[in-house]
Design a protein around this motif. Sequence first.
Motif, short mmCIF file in Angstrom:
data_model
loop_
_atom_site.label_atom_id
_atom_site.label_comp_id
_atom_site.label_asym_id
_atom_site.label_seq_id
_atom_site.Cartn_x
_atom_site.Cartn_y
_atom_site.Cartn_z
N ASN A 62 0.81 -1.22 0.00
CA ASN A 62 0.00 0.00 0.00
C ASN A 62 0.84 1.27 0.00
O ASN A 62 0.30 2.37 -0.01
N GLY A 63 2.14 1.13 0.02
CA GLY A 63 3.02 2.26 -0.15
C GLY A 63 3.22 3.13 1.08
O GLY A 63 2.41 3.14 2.01
N VAL A 64 4.32 3.87 1.05
CA VAL A 64 4.63 4.89 2.06
C VAL A 64 4.69 6.22 1.32
O VAL A 64 5.56 6.43 0.47
N LEU A 65 3.73 7.10 1.63
CA LEU A 65 3.65 8.39 0.95
C LEU A 65 4.22 9.49 1.84
O LEU A 65 4.05 9.46 3.07
N VAL A 66 4.88 10.47 1.22
CA VAL A 66 5.48 11.58 1.96
C VAL A 66 5.15 12.89 1.25
O VAL A 66 5.14 12.96 0.02
N MET A 67 4.86 13.91 2.04
CA MET A 67 4.64 15.25 1.50
C MET A 67 5.47 16.24 2.29
O MET A 67 5.34 16.34 3.51
N HIS A 68 6.35 16.97 1.62
CA HIS A 68 7.15 18.01 2.26
C HIS A 68 6.48 19.36 2.00
O HIS A 68 6.26 19.73 0.83
N PRO A 69 6.14 20.13 3.04
CA PRO A 69 5.52 21.44 2.80
C PRO A 69 6.51 22.41 2.17
O PRO A 69 7.72 22.32 2.40
N LYS A 70 5.99 23.31 1.37
CA LYS A 70 6.84 24.33 0.74
C LYS A 70 7.09 25.45 1.76
O LYS A 70 6.16 26.06 2.24
N GLY A 71 8.36 25.66 2.08
CA GLY A 71 8.68 26.72 3.05
C GLY A 71 8.71 26.26 4.48
O GLY A 71 8.68 27.07 5.41
#
Length: 402
Positions: free
Chosen positions: A166-175
């Motif tokens: 099912n995957g490992v998802l990552v989101m890095h915020p801008k700033g």
Amino acid sequence: MWQMYNGSLPNGDRGRRKSRFALFKRTKANGVKPSTVHILNTPQDRKAVNCKGQHSISYTLSRHQTVVVEYSHDKDTDMFQIGRSTENPIDFVVTDTVAGGQDGEETQITQSTISRFACRVVCERNPPYTARIYAAGFDSSKNIFLGEKAAKWKNPDGHMDGLTTNGVLVMHPKGGFMEESKPGVWREISVCGDVYSLRETRSAQTPGKLVENESNILQDGSLVDLCGATMLWRTAEGLFHTPTQKHLEALRQEINAARPQCPVGLNTLAFPSMQRSRAFSSLEDKQPWVYLACGHVHGYHNWGHRSEREPNTQRECPMCRVVGPYVPLWLGCEPAFYVDTGAPTHAFVPCGHVCSEKSVKYWAEIPLPHGTHAFHAACPFCATQLSPSQGWSKLIFQGPVD
């Protein structure tokens, strides 16, 4: 690293199962790094490699061929593992986050989508203490096993890689994680730490495209989704700028000291203690309630119903006649979710958790993974999906008449 709860799990934090997990430098380094690659064609070959007792990742290409990458000790890194399993290799045990702040155990989730050994975070032991995230964790036999049906491939440079079910998802915020930050793009992290665009569906066997200019290094405010639980990564430097528990308690006392009143009943309102807010305890007599469509804060009263079946979903505000949900207000008690130290003046819709204006506006813009391919903004304190038309409401308090 924080799960989306209001300061603690609904049943309380216990051992390795808790709402937040702090990473400290280990007494002895336990990190590993890739070393020898074996191409195995017989069961005897596999048995010989497994007997070595080293960490390894096995890529099954067919019934007759498996590629095993052995990992050797790395004295410069510490490894921390996250997953649903309660076995010893897991440092941070996570369960499915149920919207509304209820514990997954209580609601009896029949089949969790979180992997038993979901991911691992590898931190450098020396400054700047860089933390990197990788899909999959090593099990009790020190192995990561990608079977025939798992998405896997050989990269142009020759090394094997793959994705978990099912995957490992990552989101890095801008700033970074601050008032002016904007949401970044959700990516998928591979077993070897490369960054890919999302698959068509969460468990599709075809990987997305390699994103070469992005890395698996966790930043302050990075979000990690394990398909059932979303976690927030905060750095020590970033936490230095967030409010403390004492600051939030001082803000609560400041609001209560102003003696806000119900504009109809004229009784004084007061936010419950932080402990009661964290536990979602039974409602108190002085508990503030709000008409979310307009923001007018009242005490509880039992009139203005527009629906007998769901009495609090359609209530008419006696101040402005606007019809909408009528819910109790609870302070957001987890400081890590605040992007500033502002006063708690706004509430998430429809759950009624209260925090600063900039914090509600930040989280209302963050699309969090939901199910296999949907994304919705959610309250960080209880994971309740926010209303698409109105994710937050500005609170309107009435001061004392005297």
